[in-house]
Motif scaffolding. Sequence first.
Motif, PDB file in Angstrom:
ATOM      1  N   GLN A   1       0.808  -1.218   0.000  1.00  0.00           N
ATOM      2  CA  GLN A   1       0.000   0.000   0.000  1.00  0.00           C
ATOM      3  C   GLN A   1       0.844   1.272   0.000  1.00  0.00           C
ATOM      4  OE1 GLN A   1      -3.260  -0.279  -0.319  1.00  0.00           O
ATOM      5  NE2 GLN A   1      -3.185  -2.523  -0.167  1.00  0.00           N
ATOM      6  N   TYR A   2       2.026   1.194   0.584  1.00  0.00           N
ATOM      7  CA  TYR A   2       2.862   2.389   0.698  1.00  0.00           C
ATOM      8  C   TYR A   2       4.317   2.041   0.420  1.00  0.00           C
ATOM      9  CZ  TYR A   2       5.554   6.161   2.781  1.00  0.00           C
ATOM     10  OH  TYR A   2       6.453   7.172   2.978  1.00  0.00           O
TER      11      TYR A   2
ATOM     12  N   TYR B   1       6.162   7.488   7.414  1.00  0.00           N
ATOM     13  CA  TYR B   1       4.792   7.080   7.085  1.00  0.00           C
ATOM     14  C   TYR B   1       3.774   8.051   7.679  1.00  0.00           C
ATOM     15  CZ  TYR B   1       0.572   4.208   6.941  1.00  0.00           C
ATOM     16  OH  TYR B   1      -0.713   3.752   6.727  1.00  0.00           O
ATOM     17  N   LEU B   2       3.978   8.434   8.931  1.00  0.00           N
ATOM     18  CA  LEU B   2       3.052   9.359   9.578  1.00  0.00           C
ATOM     19  C   LEU B   2       3.049  10.719   8.896  1.00  0.00           C
ATOM     20  CD1 LEU B   2       3.758   8.516  13.330  1.00  0.00           C
ATOM     21  CD2 LEU B   2       1.733   7.900  11.990  1.00  0.00           C
TER      22      LEU B   2
ATOM     23  N   LYS C   1       3.921  11.414   5.640  1.00  0.00           N
ATOM     24  CA  LYS C   1       3.472  11.394   4.252  1.00  0.00           C
ATOM     25  C   LYS C   1       2.053  10.877   4.062  1.00  0.00           C
ATOM     26  CE  LYS C   1       8.070  11.006   2.179  1.00  0.00           C
ATOM     27  NZ  LYS C   1       8.958  10.226   1.269  1.00  0.00           N
ATOM     28  N   VAL C   2       1.660   9.919   4.876  1.00  0.00           N
ATOM     29  CA  VAL C   2       0.340   9.300   4.696  1.00  0.00           C
ATOM     30  C   VAL C   2      -0.694   9.895   5.645  1.00  0.00           C
ATOM     31  CG1 VAL C   2      -0.951   7.129   4.772  1.00  0.00           C
ATOM     32  CG2 VAL C   2       1.386   7.162   3.879  1.00  0.00           C
ATOM     33  N   LYS C   3      -0.355   9.998   6.905  1.00  0.00           N
ATOM     34  CA  LYS C   3      -1.307  10.512   7.890  1.00  0.00           C
ATOM     35  C   LYS C   3      -1.309  12.033   7.989  1.00  0.00           C
ATOM     36  CE  LYS C   3      -2.605   6.387   8.921  1.00  0.00           C
ATOM     37  NZ  LYS C   3      -3.938   5.915   8.485  1.00  0.00           N
ATOM     38  N   LYS C   4      -0.283  12.644   7.380  1.00  0.00           N
ATOM     39  CA  LYS C   4      -0.196  14.106   7.317  1.00  0.00           C
ATOM     40  C   LYS C   4      -0.180  14.768   8.699  1.00  0.00           C
ATOM     41  CE  LYS C   4      -0.514  13.837   2.816  1.00  0.00           C
ATOM     42  NZ  LYS C   4       0.674  14.036   1.954  1.00  0.00           N
ATOM     43  N   VAL C   5       0.454  14.116   9.666  1.00  0.00           N
ATOM     44  CA  VAL C   5       0.555  14.718  10.989  1.00  0.00           C
ATOM     45  C   VAL C   5       1.750  15.662  11.020  1.00  0.00           C
ATOM     46  CG1 VAL C   5      -0.510  12.698  12.053  1.00  0.00           C
ATOM     47  CG2 VAL C   5       1.967  12.847  11.916  1.00  0.00           C
TER      48      VAL C   5
ATOM     49  N   ALA D   1       4.735  13.349  14.690  1.00  0.00           N
ATOM     50  CA  ALA D   1       5.196  12.141  14.001  1.00  0.00           C
ATOM     51  C   ALA D   1       6.472  11.610  14.635  1.00  0.00           C
ATOM     52  CB  ALA D   1       5.418  12.441  12.521  1.00  0.00           C
TER      53      ALA D   1
ATOM     54  N   TYR E   1       5.823  10.453  18.400  1.00  0.00           N
ATOM     55  CA  TYR E   1       5.095   9.186  18.456  1.00  0.00           C
ATOM     56  C   TYR E   1       6.012   8.020  18.060  1.00  0.00           C
ATOM     57  CZ  TYR E   1       1.805   5.466  17.386  1.00  0.00           C
ATOM     58  OH  TYR E   1       1.154   4.270  17.355  1.00  0.00           O
TER      59      TYR E   1
END
Length: 203
Positions: A53-54, A116-117, A119-123, A128, A131
């Motif tokens: 997926q990523y 990942y956080l 680029k994908v979750k946009k935090v 990021a 966490y």
Amino acid sequence: MNLKFSRALVWLTLGYMLLFLFSAISPSSRAVWIAEIVPAVFILGTIWWISRQYQFSTTAYVLMFIWLALHTIGAKFTFAEVPFDWFNQLIGSDRNNFDRVAHFSIGLYVYPVAEYLLKVKKVSPSIAMSYALFALMALAAGYEIIEWWYADLAGGDEGIAFLGSQGDIWDAQKDMLMDTLGAICSLVLLAIQRRVFSSIHER
């Protein structure tokens, strides 16, 4: 589904499979090898599953495979017996510190988690990175508990070889420290790369 995986992931996996075969041939202890190789295979499978997926960056894949390689080498010899004299002599230590280096490399997994956080979750970068750091520290503590449990269950020389404390009563705490230092270094690398890429895009 038409899946296209990163070229870096494919080549790193092929290289790892050669190392896996080397590790599987006449390990110092087959029981210890199995106990050590199971988490490595699980992590490799997880990397491929997430990559459906990523696609992580090449840097992230390289950092993740460093631990896989070191852990697989440790599985073959047991961490206390890996031929690592050159490094131990370099730092003036009588102890085999291969396991400390391997624990440092565990911290490098903070990089792909934070990536990942971001680029994908946009935090936000601060969330990021925080966490990812705290999650790794919690995982490191959890692994030390599992390591103690398995060593106590196996008992005897196999339990001692798996634990790899080499007589150091603070081994678990030092391992967690190395995990954390590796994580901090990987976050520093990520922050530097983001700043460099950002300055390039602004030009």
